[in-house]
Write an enzyme that holds these catalytic residues in place. Structure first.
Site, PDB file in Angstrom:
ATOM      1  N   TYR A 102      52.356  28.819  32.537  1.00  0.00           N
ATOM      2  CA  TYR A 102      52.245  29.138  33.957  1.00  0.00           C
ATOM      3  C   TYR A 102      50.800  29.072  34.422  1.00  0.00           C
ATOM      4  O   TYR A 102      49.878  28.983  33.605  1.00  0.00           O
ATOM      5  CB  TYR A 102      52.862  30.509  34.257  1.00  0.00           C
ATOM      6  CG  TYR A 102      52.028  31.713  33.863  1.00  0.00           C
ATOM      7  CD1 TYR A 102      51.855  32.081  32.525  1.00  0.00           C
ATOM      8  CD2 TYR A 102      51.401  32.497  34.829  1.00  0.00           C
ATOM      9  CE1 TYR A 102      51.101  33.189  32.177  1.00  0.00           C
ATOM     10  CE2 TYR A 102      50.640  33.613  34.486  1.00  0.00           C
ATOM     11  CZ  TYR A 102      50.498  33.963  33.163  1.00  0.00           C
ATOM     12  OH  TYR A 102      49.747  35.056  32.820  1.00  0.00           O
TER      13      TYR A 102
ATOM     14  N   ARG B 285      43.764  23.206  33.340  1.00  0.00           N
ATOM     15  CA  ARG B 285      44.234  24.130  32.291  1.00  0.00           C
ATOM     16  C   ARG B 285      45.746  24.009  32.075  1.00  0.00           C
ATOM     17  O   ARG B 285      46.227  24.147  30.957  1.00  0.00           O
ATOM     18  CB  ARG B 285      43.852  25.575  32.605  1.00  0.00           C
ATOM     19  CG  ARG B 285      44.222  26.510  31.441  1.00  0.00           C
ATOM     20  CD  ARG B 285      43.745  27.919  31.649  1.00  0.00           C
ATOM     21  NE  ARG B 285      44.341  28.498  32.845  1.00  0.00           N
ATOM     22  CZ  ARG B 285      43.951  29.630  33.395  1.00  0.00           C
ATOM     23  NH1 ARG B 285      42.950  30.319  32.854  1.00  0.00           N
ATOM     24  NH2 ARG B 285      44.523  30.096  34.494  1.00  0.00           N
TER      25      ARG B 285
ATOM     26  N   ARG C 199      71.655  27.018  23.089  1.00  0.00           N
ATOM     27  CA  ARG C 199      70.514  27.714  22.495  1.00  0.00           C
ATOM     28  C   ARG C 199      70.260  27.151  21.099  1.00  0.00           C
ATOM     29  O   ARG C 199      71.186  27.086  20.280  1.00  0.00           O
ATOM     30  CB  ARG C 199      70.794  29.216  22.393  1.00  0.00           C
ATOM     31  CG  ARG C 199      69.657  30.002  21.743  1.00  0.00           C
ATOM     32  CD  ARG C 199      69.939  31.503  21.761  1.00  0.00           C
ATOM     33  NE  ARG C 199      68.834  32.271  21.203  1.00  0.00           N
ATOM     34  CZ  ARG C 199      68.734  32.626  19.913  1.00  0.00           C
ATOM     35  NH1 ARG C 199      69.667  32.290  19.051  1.00  0.00           N
ATOM     36  NH2 ARG C 199      67.692  33.327  19.498  1.00  0.00           N
TER      37      ARG C 199
ATOM     38  N   LYS D 126      48.331  29.340  28.125  1.00  0.00           N
ATOM     39  CA  LYS D 126      48.804  30.299  29.142  1.00  0.00           C
ATOM     40  C   LYS D 126      50.335  30.324  29.178  1.00  0.00           C
ATOM     41  O   LYS D 126      50.958  29.760  30.070  1.00  0.00           O
ATOM     42  CB  LYS D 126      48.210  29.946  30.511  1.00  0.00           C
ATOM     43  CG  LYS D 126      48.280  31.099  31.511  1.00  0.00           C
ATOM     44  CD  LYS D 126      47.354  30.855  32.683  1.00  0.00           C
ATOM     45  CE  LYS D 126      47.499  31.868  33.798  1.00  0.00           C
ATOM     46  NZ  LYS D 126      47.213  33.242  33.425  1.00  0.00           N
TER      47      LYS D 126
ATOM     48  N   GLU E 158      40.313  40.793  25.672  1.00  0.00           N
ATOM     49  CA  GLU E 158      40.354  40.621  27.132  1.00  0.00           C
ATOM     50  C   GLU E 158      41.225  41.708  27.741  1.00  0.00           C
ATOM     51  O   GLU E 158      41.790  42.530  27.023  1.00  0.00           O
ATOM     52  CB  GLU E 158      40.880  39.222  27.492  1.00  0.00           C
ATOM     53  CG  GLU E 158      42.239  38.910  26.923  1.00  0.00           C
ATOM     54  CD  GLU E 158      42.668  37.451  27.090  1.00  0.00           C
ATOM     55  OE1 GLU E 158      42.193  36.764  28.002  1.00  0.00           O
ATOM     56  OE2 GLU E 158      43.524  37.007  26.293  1.00  0.00           O
TER      57      GLU E 158
ATOM     58  N   LEU F 256      42.281  33.834  26.778  1.00  0.00           N
ATOM     59  CA  LEU F 256      42.549  32.792  27.756  1.00  0.00           C
ATOM     60  C   LEU F 256      41.210  32.282  28.309  1.00  0.00           C
ATOM     61  O   LEU F 256      40.306  33.079  28.579  1.00  0.00           O
ATOM     62  CB  LEU F 256      43.403  33.337  28.907  1.00  0.00           C
ATOM     63  CG  LEU F 256      43.876  32.229  29.849  1.00  0.00           C
ATOM     64  CD1 LEU F 256      44.973  31.395  29.205  1.00  0.00           C
ATOM     65  CD2 LEU F 256      44.365  32.792  31.165  1.00  0.00           C
TER      66      LEU F 256
HETATM   67  N1  PDD Z   1      46.186  36.112  34.582  1.00  0.00           N
HETATM   68  N2  PDD Z   1      43.231  36.576  30.467  1.00  0.00           N
HETATM   69  C1  PDD Z   1      44.561  36.742  30.620  1.00  0.00           C
HETATM   70  C2  PDD Z   1      45.327  37.304  29.480  1.00  0.00           C
HETATM   71  C3  PDD Z   1      45.178  36.398  31.838  1.00  0.00           C
HETATM   72  O1  PDD Z   1      46.506  36.562  31.971  1.00  0.00           O
HETATM   73  C4  PDD Z   1      44.397  35.890  32.900  1.00  0.00           C
HETATM   74  C5  PDD Z   1      44.999  35.482  34.215  1.00  0.00           C
HETATM   75  C6  PDD Z   1      43.007  35.746  32.706  1.00  0.00           C
HETATM   76  C7  PDD Z   1      42.093  35.218  33.766  1.00  0.00           C
HETATM   77  O2  PDD Z   1      42.276  33.830  33.981  1.00  0.00           O
HETATM   78  P1  PDD Z   1      42.002  33.152  35.405  1.00  0.00           P
HETATM   79  O3  PDD Z   1      40.615  33.513  35.785  1.00  0.00           O
HETATM   80  O4  PDD Z   1      42.167  31.726  35.142  1.00  0.00           O
HETATM   81  O5  PDD Z   1      43.028  33.733  36.358  1.00  0.00           O
HETATM   82  C8  PDD Z   1      42.465  36.089  31.471  1.00  0.00           C
HETATM   83  C9  PDD Z   1      46.884  35.747  35.802  1.00  0.00           C
HETATM   84  C10 PDD Z   1      46.066  35.975  37.025  1.00  0.00           C
HETATM   85  C11 PDD Z   1      48.233  36.439  35.848  1.00  0.00           C
HETATM   86  O6  PDD Z   1      48.837  36.517  34.779  1.00  0.00           O
HETATM   87  O7  PDD Z   1      48.687  36.876  36.906  1.00  0.00           O
END
Ligand code: PDD
Length: 286
Positions: free
Chosen positions: A32, A51, A100, A150, A182, A206
């Site tokens: 996503y 990405r 499945r 992601k 993170e 990420l």
């Molecule tokens: N999340 N680390 C994780 C685990 C994340 O899920 C996200 C983003 C980030 C930051 O990445 P970016 O700057 O590209 O948004 C770091 C999104 C916003 C979400 O899951 O809603």
């Protein structure tokens, strides 16, 4: 009612349909992206598109839509849903071959599923939370070893947010071998003296699109940036801390596990970076 995009069609949200055999649903076999919208324009769209392809390639998944068409879908959804400030959620899964099975279906005959929808979020930029900063707890990072992809496997980050909520806090920072990886849905930073410290890129975190932009702006503003591991104990002794993401932009952190940072209010660096980020990204939004 919201208009959403599913496999080539724009539909009212209650008419959109996905198979119960979709591997996104059964196996979390999907990726996503979340892109923010300010003044009706997309923030850092290219970064998210690049990405997305990286995540798809890592999972040997086909991209069912061209780059130009995908941009057009984002823009059309912003237009029809009249989004001035908010988010666009995009998900691509490996789809369904009608049953499945752990084995991936044949990519020649199984088309990936693609879904996009908007979330209106007035006040995303002028967010009062950014004025007071957020409180985080630390939790053990028990996620898998490819956090740079992601994927939609968000159960543990959701549990982390719930643990934070139960503790009267806003979010959780995940810790592995004593070091912060993170936040549940954001990248984590501390500030010590004039130095901004954040974990280096690897499979452990990420590769945040907001992170890349913020690091560039920090360097341009002559701020010192050090990419290295930092411990949760070091974080509690920092002058300041903050997180970055497409939905939070730059968000000050004022407390970790009940320990107030500095004065317990947002410091100098995070609010300044938030201001620069919003100004610069608004200028080049598409
Ligand atoms: N999340 N680390 C994780 C685990 C994340 O899920 C996200 C983003 C980030 C930051 O990445 P970016 O700057 O590209 O948004 C770091 C999104 C916003 C979400 O899951 O809603």
């Amino acid at each position: 009612m919201r208009i959403v995009y599913v496999n080539g069609e724009y539909l009212p949200e209650n008419e959109a349909r996905i198979s119960i055999f979709d591997r996104g649903f059964l196996m979390a076999d999907g990726v996503y992206e979340v892109t923010s919208v300010l003044d009706g324009k997309l923030i850092d769209y290219d970064g998210h598109a690049v990405r997305l392809n990286r995540s798809l390639e890592a999972l040997e998944m086909r991209n069912p839509i061209s780059k130009d068409d995908l941009l057009e879908v984002h823009r059309e959804l912003v237009r029809v849903n009249e989004i001035d400030e908010g988010l666009i959620y995009l998900q691509i899964t490996r789809g369904s071959d009608g049953d499945r099975d752990f084995v991936f279906p044949d990519p020649e005959t199984t088309v990936p599923t693609i879904v996009l929808f908007t979330q209106a979020k007035p006040g995303l930029a002028e967010n009062p939370v950014a004025e007071r900063g957020i409180k985080v707890i630390s939790i053990e990072d028990i996620r898998w070893g490819r956090r740079d992809i992601k994927t939609v496997q968000l159960l543990y980050p959701s549990m982390g947010k719930m643990m934070a909520k139960k503790a009267g806090c806003d979010d959780a920072w995940m810790v592995e071998d004593g070091c912060v990886t993170e936040g549940t849905s954001n990248n984590a930073y501390i500030v010590k003296g004039n130095k901004i410290i954040t974990r280096a890129l690897s499979h452990d975190i990420l590769h945040g699109i907001t992170r890349a932009a913020v690091m560039r702006f920090a360097k341009e503003a002559q701020m010192e940036v050090e990419e290295r591991n930092f411990t949760i104990d070091e974080a509690k002794q920092a002058d300041e801390a903050f997180v970055t993401s497409a939905s939070a932009f730059v968000m000050p952190v004022v407390e970790i596990d009940g320990v107030a940072l500095g004065s317990g209010k947002p410091g100098r660096v995070a609010p300044r970076l938030r201001e620069i980020y919003l100004d610069e990204m608004r200028r080049v939004a598409v």
